[in-house]
Design an enzyme around this catalytic site. Sequence first.
Site, short mmCIF file in Angstrom:
data_model
loop_
_atom_site.label_atom_id
_atom_site.label_comp_id
_atom_site.label_asym_id
_atom_site.label_seq_id
_atom_site.Cartn_x
_atom_site.Cartn_y
_atom_site.Cartn_z
N ARG A 194 0.83 -1.20 0.00
CA ARG A 194 0.00 0.00 0.00
C ARG A 194 0.86 1.25 0.00
O ARG A 194 0.57 2.21 -0.73
CB ARG A 194 -0.93 -0.01 1.22
CG ARG A 194 -1.80 1.22 1.31
CD ARG A 194 -2.80 1.13 2.44
NE ARG A 194 -3.58 2.35 2.54
CZ ARG A 194 -4.58 2.55 3.39
NH1 ARG A 194 -4.94 1.58 4.21
NH2 ARG A 194 -5.24 3.70 3.43
N ASN A 197 -10.34 -4.88 -0.28
CA ASN A 197 -10.35 -3.75 -1.20
C ASN A 197 -9.56 -4.04 -2.47
O ASN A 197 -8.65 -4.87 -2.45
CB ASN A 197 -9.77 -2.51 -0.50
CG ASN A 197 -10.81 -1.80 0.34
OD1 ASN A 197 -11.98 -1.75 -0.02
ND2 ASN A 197 -10.38 -1.25 1.46
N CYS A 208 -19.18 -2.75 3.05
CA CYS A 208 -18.37 -1.56 3.33
C CYS A 208 -19.08 -0.79 4.43
O CYS A 208 -20.32 -0.78 4.48
CB CYS A 208 -18.22 -0.71 2.08
SG CYS A 208 -17.19 0.77 2.30
N ASP A 209 -18.31 -0.15 5.30
CA ASP A 209 -18.94 0.61 6.38
C ASP A 209 -19.18 2.07 6.03
O ASP A 209 -19.87 2.78 6.75
CB ASP A 209 -18.11 0.51 7.66
CG ASP A 209 -16.65 0.85 7.46
OD1 ASP A 209 -16.22 1.00 6.31
OD2 ASP A 209 -15.91 0.92 8.46
N HIS A 217 -17.27 3.10 -2.67
CA HIS A 217 -16.49 4.33 -2.53
C HIS A 217 -16.78 5.33 -3.64
O HIS A 217 -15.97 6.21 -3.94
CB HIS A 217 -14.98 4.05 -2.45
CG HIS A 217 -14.58 3.37 -1.19
ND1 HIS A 217 -13.28 2.98 -0.91
CD2 HIS A 217 -15.31 2.99 -0.10
CE1 HIS A 217 -13.22 2.40 0.26
NE2 HIS A 217 -14.44 2.39 0.78
N TYR A 263 -15.41 9.36 0.03
CA TYR A 263 -14.35 9.09 -0.93
C TYR A 263 -14.48 9.92 -2.20
O TYR A 263 -13.51 10.04 -2.97
CB TYR A 263 -14.30 7.60 -1.27
CG TYR A 263 -13.65 6.77 -0.20
CD1 TYR A 263 -12.31 6.41 -0.27
CD2 TYR A 263 -14.38 6.36 0.91
CE1 TYR A 263 -11.71 5.66 0.73
CE2 TYR A 263 -13.79 5.61 1.92
CZ TYR A 263 -12.46 5.26 1.82
OH TYR A 263 -11.86 4.52 2.82
#
Length: 445
Positions: free
Chosen positions: A90, A144, A165-166, A195, A244
């Site tokens: 990442r 993800n 997804c939260d 997102h 997002y």
Amino acid sequence: MRLTILGGGGFRVPLVYGALLTDRAAGRVTEVVLHDLDAGRLHAVSRVLAEQAAESPDAPRVSTTTDLDEALRGADFVFSAIRVGGLDGRADDERVALAEGVLGQETVGAGGIAYGLRTVPVATDIARRVARLAPDAWVINFTNPAGLVTEAMSRHLGDRVIGICDSPVGLGRRIARVLGADPKDAFVDYVGLNHLGWVRGLRVAGRDELPRLLADPALLGSFEEGRLFGPDWLSSLGAIPNEYLHYYYFNRETVRAYQEAEATRGAFLRDQQARFYAEAGRPDVSALGAWDRTRAEREATYMAENRETAGAGEREEEDLSGGYEKVALALMRAIARDARTTLILNVRNQGTLPNLDADAVIEVPCLVDANGAHPLATAPLPDHATGLVSSVKAVEREVLAAAESGSRATALKAFALHPLVDSVNVARRLTDGYLAVHPGLAYLK
């Protein structure tokens, strides 16, 4: 019931186990199998879970394994929360993108594409194994980029894989609170991709309360998304975007903030979690205490660069407790007990959005029962949202095609077509840069 957690050494696994400890009803999860490639991380997380279970004599028993097939056999539910390449990957995703002046966030833009190219082949292999070893299991995907990975797995599992997804849950909860409504009584009209979605209405007792919020600048500016996007922009949109979308609507400012930050989010989490796992593995330390301290810091710094750019201030106390584990538990309960409920989930389109084909995974309210998650009918998106959803879905399809074919040219096309990558030449350098730092992309020729 037996729940297998892939990525079982992951930092957020105790959230899931903590939610399971609250379930006392018949048909609950009684066995949890943690699978991870890293035995040390498994050991640290299992110590946290043991402390969580200390006060619960009927807590689900926990076992660990590094053997994927062993983990999958006999599973009723499979929770997938893997991170291919780890947090080092990442951090590299962010670094390579920011060097080219584009966003490297793990689910949005160039970083999301790089992460997807690494993850889809692994997720596809998992889906094939589930179909062979646990064909009756339901897969709940949190890996993800969640929508993209869910779509890749759905090609082998059909509707037995559901993405969660939260973010939509948290957004709906904040809107309900600011309107003085109980979130449990509100229906959130949320539509888009993971997102990349918008709340277009919030109905309480059949009445849409969102217009009241959109007409009141002071009320709009009193909660996180109002401060993040600005009341004027939300009024212009006539909807409340997922947080997002700040990466799209304020891209230049966000990229600059990330470039100027002391450390990117991935690098911060990599260093923070390295400290946690080292501490939690020590027998003289409370693993649960170490986890609690680390989680509080993690949640408080979530999307910090975006909030700083917008002058949005600190996160509200109510939003520091996560939420995806509650969605996962509610989803498992609804399927296992045929307890009909409505949840915002990532599922195949099946005609819900007319601009996308039936197999495209979207994020919408769904009715959940023993037969899975069924997307509810919804009004079409406005043109600006339809254009963005169609564009990003086209990029996801190029990522899936590249992962299936091993075509470097198709991967480059995915980068070049993304709305947050502004040049084919930049896309070429991104492709070269990611291939140089990620051994897992060696399959691209």
